[in-house]
Design an enzyme around this catalytic site. Sequence first.
Site, PDB file in Angstrom:
ATOM      1  N   ASN A   1      -9.979   2.449 -16.933  1.00  0.00           N
ATOM      2  CA  ASN A   1      -8.522   2.417 -17.041  1.00  0.00           C
ATOM      3  C   ASN A   1      -7.856   1.598 -15.940  1.00  0.00           C
ATOM      4  O   ASN A   1      -6.768   1.054 -16.143  1.00  0.00           O
ATOM      5  CB  ASN A   1      -7.961   3.838 -17.065  1.00  0.00           C
ATOM      6  CG  ASN A   1      -8.301   4.543 -18.357  1.00  0.00           C
ATOM      7  OD1 ASN A   1      -8.382   3.921 -19.413  1.00  0.00           O
ATOM      8  ND2 ASN A   1      -8.525   5.841 -18.287  1.00  0.00           N
TER       9      ASN A   1
ATOM     10  N   PHE B   1     -11.367  11.328  -1.890  1.00  0.00           N
ATOM     11  CA  PHE B   1     -11.995  10.443  -2.876  1.00  0.00           C
ATOM     12  C   PHE B   1     -12.888   9.385  -2.247  1.00  0.00           C
ATOM     13  O   PHE B   1     -13.553   8.638  -2.955  1.00  0.00           O
ATOM     14  CB  PHE B   1     -10.914   9.733  -3.703  1.00  0.00           C
ATOM     15  CG  PHE B   1     -10.132  10.653  -4.593  1.00  0.00           C
ATOM     16  CD1 PHE B   1     -10.680  11.140  -5.762  1.00  0.00           C
ATOM     17  CD2 PHE B   1      -8.847  11.041  -4.252  1.00  0.00           C
ATOM     18  CE1 PHE B   1      -9.967  11.994  -6.597  1.00  0.00           C
ATOM     19  CE2 PHE B   1      -8.123  11.888  -5.067  1.00  0.00           C
ATOM     20  CZ  PHE B   1      -8.683  12.370  -6.241  1.00  0.00           C
TER      21      PHE B   1
ATOM     22  N   ASN C   1      -5.965   4.452 -12.114  1.00  0.00           N
ATOM     23  CA  ASN C   1      -5.558   4.068 -13.462  1.00  0.00           C
ATOM     24  C   ASN C   1      -4.255   3.280 -13.494  1.00  0.00           C
ATOM     25  O   ASN C   1      -3.868   2.780 -14.549  1.00  0.00           O
ATOM     26  CB  ASN C   1      -5.426   5.307 -14.350  1.00  0.00           C
ATOM     27  CG  ASN C   1      -6.740   6.028 -14.521  1.00  0.00           C
ATOM     28  OD1 ASN C   1      -7.803   5.448 -14.322  1.00  0.00           O
ATOM     29  ND2 ASN C   1      -6.689   7.294 -14.876  1.00  0.00           N
TER      30      ASN C   1
ATOM     31  N   HIS D   1     -15.967   6.616  -8.278  1.00  0.00           N
ATOM     32  CA  HIS D   1     -14.816   5.838  -8.747  1.00  0.00           C
ATOM     33  C   HIS D   1     -14.247   4.950  -7.635  1.00  0.00           C
ATOM     34  O   HIS D   1     -13.405   4.104  -7.908  1.00  0.00           O
ATOM     35  CB  HIS D   1     -13.730   6.790  -9.257  1.00  0.00           C
ATOM     36  CG  HIS D   1     -13.150   6.410 -10.584  1.00  0.00           C
ATOM     37  ND1 HIS D   1     -13.654   5.412 -11.414  1.00  0.00           N
ATOM     38  CD2 HIS D   1     -12.070   6.899 -11.249  1.00  0.00           C
ATOM     39  CE1 HIS D   1     -12.925   5.326 -12.509  1.00  0.00           C
ATOM     40  NE2 HIS D   1     -11.946   6.202 -12.432  1.00  0.00           N
TER      41      HIS D   1
ATOM     42  N   PHE E   1      -0.673   5.733  -6.738  1.00  0.00           N
ATOM     43  CA  PHE E   1      -0.936   7.060  -7.312  1.00  0.00           C
ATOM     44  C   PHE E   1      -2.403   7.271  -7.666  1.00  0.00           C
ATOM     45  O   PHE E   1      -3.074   8.085  -7.073  1.00  0.00           O
ATOM     46  CB  PHE E   1      -0.032   7.354  -8.514  1.00  0.00           C
ATOM     47  CG  PHE E   1       1.424   7.228  -8.220  1.00  0.00           C
ATOM     48  CD1 PHE E   1       2.021   8.031  -7.257  1.00  0.00           C
ATOM     49  CD2 PHE E   1       2.196   6.285  -8.853  1.00  0.00           C
ATOM     50  CE1 PHE E   1       3.366   7.909  -6.954  1.00  0.00           C
ATOM     51  CE2 PHE E   1       3.544   6.155  -8.558  1.00  0.00           C
ATOM     52  CZ  PHE E   1       4.129   6.965  -7.613  1.00  0.00           C
TER      53      PHE E   1
END
Length: 194
Positions: free
Chosen positions: A118, A19, A72, A24, A69
Amino acid sequence: MTTDAPWLIAGLGNPGPWFRLTRHNAGFLTVDRLAERHGARFRRRGIGSVVAEIEVDGRPVLLAKPLWFTINQSGRPVAGLMRRYSVPVERLVVVQDDLDFAYGTGKLKRGGGPGGHNGVRSVGDVLGTRDFVRLRFGIGRPPKGQSVGDYVLKKFSDEELTAMPGVLERCADALETLVRLGLNRAQDALNVSA
């Protein structure tokens, strides 16, 4: 609020190497740049976070990357760090990616709704307030036919990556100005109209 209370700048992102350069993870990339500027290293601290400690003109600043995790679920680690280090909500800054601004632009503001993000919603829900500062790092809108979910989890384009050092420098400058001189001065340096 005590004048010696630290600042907490929490960059939002998803943990894991895959990621790293996705849209994001603009928040992670921004706090990484600030840490690099100050020669600081991230170490695991608190509940599901890594933290780097820096000073801006003698003022203590904690740079954090919540690793609970997914992006969000950022609220619990952010709240845990605020308790551990006695950070008042007035000195919390959340750095997020934002679809409402073109790439390379952004905005600093206090309060307001999560705008569909989120991770920001999670922080506000856990804290019971949205009265913290947000640096909204513009990533632009997805092309027609591509879902928001797919877009934010895709890696930045080559063109965006070429421009990235300058964008991160502007964000880091604005965050340091916020700590030194307050929100209004930092907004003047960074804010753009949507």
